[in-house]
Design an enzyme around this catalytic site. Structure first.
Site, short mmCIF file in Angstrom:
data_model
loop_
_atom_site.label_atom_id
_atom_site.label_comp_id
_atom_site.label_asym_id
_atom_site.label_seq_id
_atom_site.Cartn_x
_atom_site.Cartn_y
_atom_site.Cartn_z
N GLU A 1 0.83 -1.20 0.00
CA GLU A 1 0.00 0.00 0.00
C GLU A 1 0.87 1.26 0.00
OE1 GLU A 1 -1.93 -2.69 3.19
OE2 GLU A 1 -0.01 -2.55 2.14
N ALA B 1 6.77 -37.33 -7.10
CA ALA B 1 6.74 -37.74 -8.51
C ALA B 1 6.25 -39.18 -8.56
CB ALA B 1 8.13 -37.63 -9.13
#
Length: 440
Positions: A94, A196
């Site tokens: 911001e 995997a």
């Protein structure tokens, strides 16, 4: 739409969030307002919030222990300022966006992916900067789960008469900062299980071989994931079986120039040899070993002489490292997320204790078959399909020839009680179950 592989022996099911029982996961709110000043959602709110989320994502792996935050300032439909939080200790999103906007921020709209903070940390409160800038409306994707904030930023804006719209693209914002949410709400790191697998859910052949299940693009992506993680975790069995280095390596870059994760080894009785590659003093970054209080004092001293941190704690009921207690310790070190790359035993033990928060599973177009091939998960498992952990809103994409399926995990029952060697995080009776693909 990719086809999701089936027949996974470990019983991990994919569901949509609408199928879950209330209270099991964080539900997403529709965009709404709660202010005396009219602040309804507008057609272009998603456009600007999407830009803010895109900016926030540029700092992936750089902001820990802070969240990734992006901000955009819009005046009369034109972007006049934008920014994102780069790393802890530097200006928040911001502030950067408002600085870029300058005087154009007055009577403008501020889009920010997380509510402005209200406390002094490494930097001053963002709320003060927003109020000084004179914006007339603030659009927020999600509230901050940090107990020091938790809606106080939005309340401060409303007290000042600023119109507030919240919940715009909240699902995307929560997914982006899933690790931060876990860190703040569970007081431990967010654990991502990476594996995997073949299409039949195996991680190695019956001979214990796994190099390579996935193709080079998938393996390169894993190293990118490592570079974005605070830590990488394996069990002692993986160290013994594969002797991995446990570093992030990216094409065209030296290892020393890459952000390296903390290497974490779960080794209850310090069976790992000092000569293992992951303990080399030449490696960048640091290494932590988790052991029980009864671990051999001489071995503890030997590791510490090599500047390797040894955490020791009371054993759990199975006589092994209390994983939940150890994760709490890691949170105190401001480790907010962990990439779990251990084998079936460690992953199964983490699932049994409901300590895995997210999955990233690479499925290769292979079938190993055979009763002796190594499955993805060990541990106690579940008895009924309805008790199985499930992926919430799973996402999928192709990485070369391999299919990556990822998603947050929701649990349907209470954690299983540890007990027995099959549930141990580093059981010496299941060394073959420890090895991930290639281990490195």
């Amino acid at each position: 739409m990719p086809i999701v592989p089936g027949g996974l022996a470990f019983g991990l099911f994919c569901i949509r969030k609408s199928e879950l029982t209330a209270g099991r996961v964080l539900y997403l709110k529709e965009a709404h307002t709660d202010t005396g000043t009219a602040a309804t959602a507008r057609p272009d709110d998603e456009k600007w919030m999407r830009r803010a989320l895109e900016l926030a994502g540029r700092a992936r792996g750089q902001t820990s222990p802070n969240p990734m935050v992006g901000a955009v300032v819009v005046n009369n439909g034109r972007m006049v300022g934008e920014g994102y939080h780069h790393r802890a200790g530097e200006s928040h999103a911001e502030v950067l966006a408002l600085q870029m906007a300058g005087e154009a921020a007055r009577e403008a709209e501020l889009y920010v992916t997380l509510e402005p903070c209200v406390h002094y940390g490494r930097t001053p409160p963002c709320l003060d900067a927003v109020l000084r800038a004179g914006v007339r409306r603030v659009v927020v994707a999600m509230t901050d789960p940090d107990p020091r904030v938790q809606g106080r930023g939005l309340a401060g804006l409303r007290r000042a008469g600023i119109a507030v719209t919240e919940g715009v693209m909240e699902r995307e914002a929560r997914r982006l900062n899933a690790a931060y949410i876990t860190y703040q709400t569970k007081l431990r790191p967010h654990v991502v299980w990476k594996a995997a697998l073949t299409m039949d859910g195996k991680t190695a052949t019956k001979a214990g071989l796994s190099r390579w299940i996935t193709g080079e693009p998938a393996r390169e992506l894993v190293h990118q994931m490592r570079s974005e993680a605070d830590a990488i975790m394996v069990g002692a069995g993986t160290v013994l079986a594969d002797n991995p280095e446990l570093t992030a390596r990216l094409p065209g870059k030296n290892v020393a120039d890459i952000r390296q994760p903390v290497r974490i080894i779960i080794d209850s009785h310090l069976r790992s040899p000092l000569s293992a590659r992951c303990f080399s003093p030449e490696l960048p970054g640091r290494t932590i070993i988790a052991a029980v209080e009864e671990a051999p004092p001489a071995k503890v001293a030997a590791f510490e002489e090599r500047h390797i941190s040894v955490w020791q704690g009371p054993a759990d009921k199975s006589g092994r490292v209390d994983l939940a207690l150890f994760l709490s310790h890691l949170a105190q070190l401001e480790i907010t997320n962990i990439l779990l790359e251990g084998g079936a035993t460690l992953a199964g033990s983490m699932f049994d204790r409901q300590l895995i928060d997210e999955c990233r599973l690479f499925f290769a177009p292979l079938f190993f078959g055979g009763g002796g091939a190594i499955p993805a998960l060990a541990g106690l498992g579940v008895e009924q399909p309805a008790e199985a952990p499930r992926l919430v809103d799973p996402e999928s994409r192709w990485v070369g020839r391999d299919l990556l399926i990822s998603g947050l995990v929701a649990y349907q029952s209470f954690p299983a009680q540890p007990g027995g060697e099959s549930n141990s995080a580093d059981s010496p009776n299941c060394s073959r179950c420890q090895a991930p693909e290639g281990g490195d």
